[in-house]
Scaffold this active site. Sequence first.
Site, mmCIF file in Angstrom:
data_model
loop_
_atom_site.group_PDB
_atom_site.id
_atom_site.type_symbol
_atom_site.label_atom_id
_atom_site.label_comp_id
_atom_site.label_asym_id
_atom_site.label_seq_id
_atom_site.Cartn_x
_atom_site.Cartn_y
_atom_site.Cartn_z
ATOM 1 N N PRO A 289 0.823 -1.215 0.000
ATOM 2 C CA PRO A 289 0.000 0.000 0.000
ATOM 3 C C PRO A 289 0.854 1.262 0.000
ATOM 4 C CG PRO A 289 0.121 -0.914 2.202
ATOM 5 C CD PRO A 289 0.900 -1.846 1.312
ATOM 6 N N CYS A 357 1.088 28.939 -16.701
ATOM 7 C CA CYS A 357 0.416 29.357 -17.939
ATOM 8 C C CYS A 357 -0.132 28.170 -18.727
ATOM 9 C CB CYS A 357 1.360 30.193 -18.785
ATOM 10 S SG CYS A 357 3.006 29.475 -18.827
ATOM 11 N N GLU A 358 -1.085 27.472 -18.133
ATOM 12 C CA GLU A 358 -1.805 26.386 -18.808
ATOM 13 C C GLU A 358 -3.224 26.371 -18.252
ATOM 14 O OE1 GLU A 358 -0.234 22.665 -19.578
ATOM 15 O OE2 GLU A 358 1.856 23.257 -19.308
HETATM 16 N N1 LLP Z 1 2.631 -1.635 -6.110
HETATM 17 C C1 LLP Z 1 2.839 -1.342 -7.406
HETATM 18 C C2 LLP Z 1 3.512 -2.332 -8.251
HETATM 19 C C3 LLP Z 1 2.415 -0.104 -7.936
HETATM 20 O O1 LLP Z 1 2.617 0.157 -9.218
HETATM 21 C C4 LLP Z 1 1.771 0.831 -7.089
HETATM 22 C C5 LLP Z 1 1.336 2.136 -7.598
HETATM 23 C C6 LLP Z 1 1.593 0.485 -5.734
HETATM 24 C C7 LLP Z 1 2.023 -0.754 -5.286
HETATM 25 C C8 LLP Z 1 0.956 1.417 -4.751
HETATM 26 O O2 LLP Z 1 -0.355 1.695 -5.097
HETATM 27 P P1 LLP Z 1 -1.303 2.499 -4.079
HETATM 28 O O3 LLP Z 1 -1.501 1.634 -2.851
HETATM 29 O O4 LLP Z 1 -0.632 3.762 -3.746
HETATM 30 O O5 LLP Z 1 -2.548 2.690 -4.827
HETATM 31 N N2 LLP Z 1 0.156 8.951 -9.227
HETATM 32 C C9 LLP Z 1 -1.114 8.260 -9.203
HETATM 33 C C10 LLP Z 1 -1.005 6.850 -8.625
HETATM 34 C C11 LLP Z 1 0.014 5.970 -9.330
HETATM 35 C C12 LLP Z 1 0.130 4.597 -8.738
HETATM 36 C C13 LLP Z 1 1.237 3.824 -9.355
HETATM 37 N N3 LLP Z 1 1.491 2.533 -8.796
HETATM 38 C C14 LLP Z 1 -2.139 9.123 -8.466
HETATM 39 O O6 LLP Z 1 -1.801 10.212 -8.027
HETATM 40 O O7 LLP Z 1 -3.293 8.738 -8.344
#
Ligand code: LLP
Length: 432
Positions: A289, A357-358
Amino acid sequence: MHEFSYKNGSLHCEDVDLQALTTEHGSPLYVYSAGTIRQNYLAMSQALAGLDHEIAYAVKANSNLSVINVLRELGSGFDIVSGGELFRVIKAGGDPGKCTFAGVGKTEEEIRYSIEQGIYCFNVESEEELIEINRIAATMGKVAPIAVRVNPNVDAKTHKYISTGKSENKFGVDFEYIEGVYERASALENVHLKGLQMHIGSQLTSVKPFVEAVEKVTPLAVKLKEAYGIEFFSIGGGIGIVYEDALASGPESWWTEQSEEDRPLTPALYAEKIVPTLKESGLKILLEPGRYMVGNAGVMITKCLYEKKGSAKTFKIVDGAMNDLIRPALYEGHHEIVPVKEQYDEKVLMDIVGPVCESGDFFCQNRELPNVQPGDFIALMSAGAYGFVMASNYNTRPYPAEILVNGEDAKVIKPRQVLEELIEDELEALNG
Ligand code: LLP
């Protein structure tokens, strides 16, 4: 649950007044609650208490060394996606032996560094990568621990940019091909088959896709345990958080007041639905997580600079922008916006926009909010995950400062970047 609430008419993080804090440190400003991170970690580990499990916090969500350190102190492991993140974990005092390394494009340099440091496991995303890790490990006279990431072809029902578990996504090896990959991997001398991994997407708000993926993949994990003696099954991250009612969702009463179908996805519900299947596998279960651990533990505070009334709209122009928090621009992400000072006489329909500026540089559009005035601070809630880590210097805007709150104590864990620092190396090149 989180520790942001109004006290004496002003928004607080734990016992720290955010009005005073921002006046002292300037804006935009990221503020994190260590207590909330601890609560989140404990809620998850307690929900999974009956299962042989380990939490590997996904460092990409928030990689500040002091944030990593809070999780390290709780006993967390780490899911990393670059040599840089491994470097950070080590610098924060973390154990490389508790790190799993994910990602579709690991470089030779990163693979060597990780083998040297003795990471727990590589989560391999293709057969080509597997062969490359085997080759590099052989040149080092080492055996590299690996798990292959399976793409279970399950729809996570989240934003298309953060959905990862469908066959059309670049991640992992197709479910149909995975057994062949293990068979061939078992013949390689410099890799050791240690586990199986999956991750179907981020910001999942329903437990159903998790259940579907766990039920589909656990029998495969058991088969691989029997055939190759793998010891763990990582079910990835992805648990979503509350963005819409973020401030109200702080007190426990809010959570219990929600109807069954409106109730956010909690570790307890997640565990209830998937632990029985996972337990039967007899494997150690890893979880990755990111957002759940730190998302609701942070806010970004920004100051209203101007009010601009156009013929169509009222714009409140603030000193934070898309380069500081890109989620609204990139994923149409919703962040609840609340004023730091509690009392306002009226609410008005507004767009809150930054100086970049977007036209994509907005934090909200057509939202009815308290009528903040130039000089007032507002807080963008749930900005602890994928906030600062995705910031850039676009428009030559220095990085904001980051603060970690612990009770009454507020510590600068990254000072605001100054312009000299931002151009230092370029200036050297220019004059060198
Ligand atoms: N494990 C893997 C292999 C991942 O690719 C990710 C997230 C996680 C764990 C953790 O996921 P989480 O528990 O945080 O959902 N920047 C985007 C989110 C990108 C997530 C990428 N991978 C946003 O701001 O929503």
